[in-house]
Design a protein around this motif. Structure first.
Motif, PDB file in Angstrom:
ATOM      1  N   PRO A   1      37.133  68.376  23.012  1.00 53.81           N
ATOM      2  CA  PRO A   1      37.687  69.563  22.336  1.00 53.81           C
ATOM      3  C   PRO A   1      39.211  69.506  22.234  1.00 53.81           C
ATOM      4  O   PRO A   1      39.877  68.845  23.019  1.00 53.81           O
ATOM      5  CB  PRO A   1      37.234  70.709  23.244  1.00 53.81           C
ATOM      6  CG  PRO A   1      36.006  70.184  23.919  1.00 53.81           C
ATOM      7  CD  PRO A   1      36.265  68.731  24.143  1.00 53.81           C
ATOM      8  N   CYS A   2      39.733  70.246  21.281  1.00 56.61           N
ATOM      9  CA  CYS A   2      41.148  70.155  20.929  1.00 56.61           C
ATOM     10  C   CYS A   2      42.083  70.452  22.109  1.00 56.61           C
ATOM     11  O   CYS A   2      43.018  69.699  22.376  1.00 56.61           O
ATOM     12  CB  CYS A   2      41.441  71.110  19.772  1.00 56.61           C
ATOM     13  SG  CYS A   2      43.071  70.879  19.024  1.00 56.61           S
TER      14      CYS A   2
ATOM     15  N   LEU B   1      43.507  74.561  16.380  1.00 52.65           N
ATOM     16  CA  LEU B   1      42.073  74.652  16.624  1.00 52.65           C
ATOM     17  C   LEU B   1      41.180  74.621  15.392  1.00 52.65           C
ATOM     18  O   LEU B   1      39.967  74.759  15.520  1.00 52.65           O
ATOM     19  CB  LEU B   1      41.779  75.920  17.438  1.00 52.65           C
ATOM     20  CG  LEU B   1      42.579  76.073  18.735  1.00 52.65           C
ATOM     21  CD1 LEU B   1      42.102  77.299  19.500  1.00 52.65           C
ATOM     22  CD2 LEU B   1      42.498  74.825  19.600  1.00 52.65           C
TER      23      LEU B   1
ATOM     24  N   GLN C   1      37.562  66.927  18.498  1.00 58.28           N
ATOM     25  CA  GLN C   1      36.319  67.612  18.174  1.00 58.28           C
ATOM     26  C   GLN C   1      36.646  68.935  17.489  1.00 58.28           C
ATOM     27  O   GLN C   1      37.695  69.523  17.722  1.00 58.28           O
ATOM     28  CB  GLN C   1      35.520  67.885  19.442  1.00 58.28           C
ATOM     29  CG  GLN C   1      34.852  66.683  20.061  1.00 58.28           C
ATOM     30  CD  GLN C   1      34.026  67.061  21.283  1.00 58.28           C
ATOM     31  OE1 GLN C   1      33.927  68.232  21.647  1.00 58.28           O
ATOM     32  NE2 GLN C   1      33.436  66.075  21.941  1.00 58.28           N
ATOM     33  N   GLY C   2      35.726  69.398  16.645  1.00 54.72           N
ATOM     34  CA  GLY C   2      35.930  70.666  15.954  1.00 54.72           C
ATOM     35  C   GLY C   2      36.403  70.445  14.530  1.00 54.72           C
ATOM     36  O   GLY C   2      37.322  69.655  14.281  1.00 54.72           O
ATOM     37  N   GLN C   3      35.797  71.128  13.587  1.00 55.52           N
ATOM     38  CA  GLN C   3      36.152  70.983  12.186  1.00 55.52           C
ATOM     39  C   GLN C   3      37.603  71.383  11.929  1.00 55.52           C
ATOM     40  O   GLN C   3      37.993  72.519  12.180  1.00 55.52           O
ATOM     41  CB  GLN C   3      35.218  71.827  11.320  1.00 55.52           C
ATOM     42  CG  GLN C   3      33.846  71.217  11.113  1.00 55.52           C
ATOM     43  CD  GLN C   3      33.914  69.952  10.284  1.00 55.52           C
ATOM     44  OE1 GLN C   3      34.469  69.946   9.182  1.00 55.52           O
ATOM     45  NE2 GLN C   3      33.373  68.860  10.793  1.00 55.52           N
TER      46      GLN C   3
ATOM     47  N   ALA D   1      40.272  70.476  13.482  1.00 56.07           N
ATOM     48  CA  ALA D   1      41.105  70.598  14.683  1.00 56.07           C
ATOM     49  C   ALA D   1      41.886  69.314  14.932  1.00 56.07           C
ATOM     50  O   ALA D   1      41.386  68.210  14.706  1.00 56.07           O
ATOM     51  CB  ALA D   1      40.237  70.922  15.898  1.00 56.07           C
TER      52      ALA D   1
END
Length: 291
Positions: free
Chosen positions: A66-67, A100, A145-147, A149
């Motif tokens: 994750p970011c 994010l 990870q994360g659209q 980000a």
């Protein structure tokens, strides 16, 4: 026409034997030279790094997180750019900012907006996103990870190639400007791109596999302790409402290469670390804002 054979004197070696002996001597010289080359002193290089760096390069698994986690994990890692002439420029990451994705009003991908410029933010974790600001400067980010980000690399501590960095920075400054201090070479997102000669064409490259630019573990650095990582508001996004105050900038406390020091955030971070030590279930108020 073949020449007449000369009769050999007693004890004289045949021509074939002479050739074979010369070849053996040449091979022996080559072997000795090879051994000498192995122990000969190599060109001057930073004392931070071993001869073989392949084991220290960070791969896809590192970037696939994750970011916010990635932004913190970057701290203490080493960014490397191998220039066209073979020169390697290295800097330790000491400051980052997390963006994010769609929910983040200060992000280039706010609202899920995808453009030709920010495409790298939607690519696999570890993809480089280089974009221009003010039409002349560049900033380097890395997708997580994360659209949409990504993590902005905000400041580095120069480790190797400082004379080259000094030249690269001086070339972009006005004539007669004072000479920069080493701590000023990479203490800003555009400054580090200048100092490490990061070009726009690095956009959309894979930091996990690219032959010219990559990320390394520093074999001499220990993992950053929680109280050494300061969580503060990001810089230059004051117009983005509540997102301007979210603690999504992370830096190493006390490092002279950090671009902007936030004393209030340092106090809060230290206080939170002490409370966590006393009560592991305590959650710092600023941390809850990020979730």
């Amino acid at each position: 026409m073949a020449g007449r054979k000369r009769k050999l004197r007693s004890g004289e070696a045949a021509p074939e034997q002479v050739v074979n002996q010369e070849n053996q001597e040449i091979q022996s010289d080559v072997q000795v030279s090879g051994r000498d080359a192995a122990v000969a002193p190599e060109a001057e290089r930073s004392h931070y790094f071993n001869r073989d760096r392949q084991d220290h390069r960070l791969g896809e698994d590192f970037f696939n997180q994750p970011c916010v986690s990635l932004a913190k994990a970057f701290l203490g890692k080493v960014l490397v750019h191998r220039c066209a002439d073979g020169t390697e420029l290295r800097g330790r990451i000491v400051e980052t900012e997390a963006y994010l994705g769609g929910e983040d009003k200060a992000s280039h991908s706010a609202g899920g907006k995808r453009t030709e410029r920010n495409t790298a933010m939607f690519m696999k974790p570890g993809t480089i996103y280089v974009y221009p600001i003010y039409g002349i400067y560049l900033c380097m980010n890395v997708s997580s990870q994360g659209q949409g980000a990504a993590v902005l690399l905000r400041s580095l501590e120069p480790l190797q190639g400082q004379p080259v960095m000094m030249q690269l920075r001086a070339a972009r400054r006005r004539e007669g400007a004072r000479q920069l201090k080493e701590k000023e070479l990479c203490n800003g997102p555009s400054k580090l791109c200048q100092a490490l000669n990061i070009p726009r064409c690095f956009d959309r490259r894979d930091l996990a596999s690219d032959p010219e630019v990559w990320l390394e573990n520093d074999p001499e650095a220990s993992a950053s302790k929680p109280h050494e990582v300061v969580s503060a508001s990001r810089v230059g996004i004051e117009s983005h409402g509540e997102w301007a105050s979210k603690p999504l900038r992370f830096y190493l406390r006390g490092n002279p290469c950090v671009s902007v020091v936030n004393k209030e955030a340092e106090t809060q971070t230290l206080t939170g670390a002490i409370r966590n030590d006393l009560n592991p279930s305590y959650v710092h108020p600023d941390d809850s804002k990020v979730l």
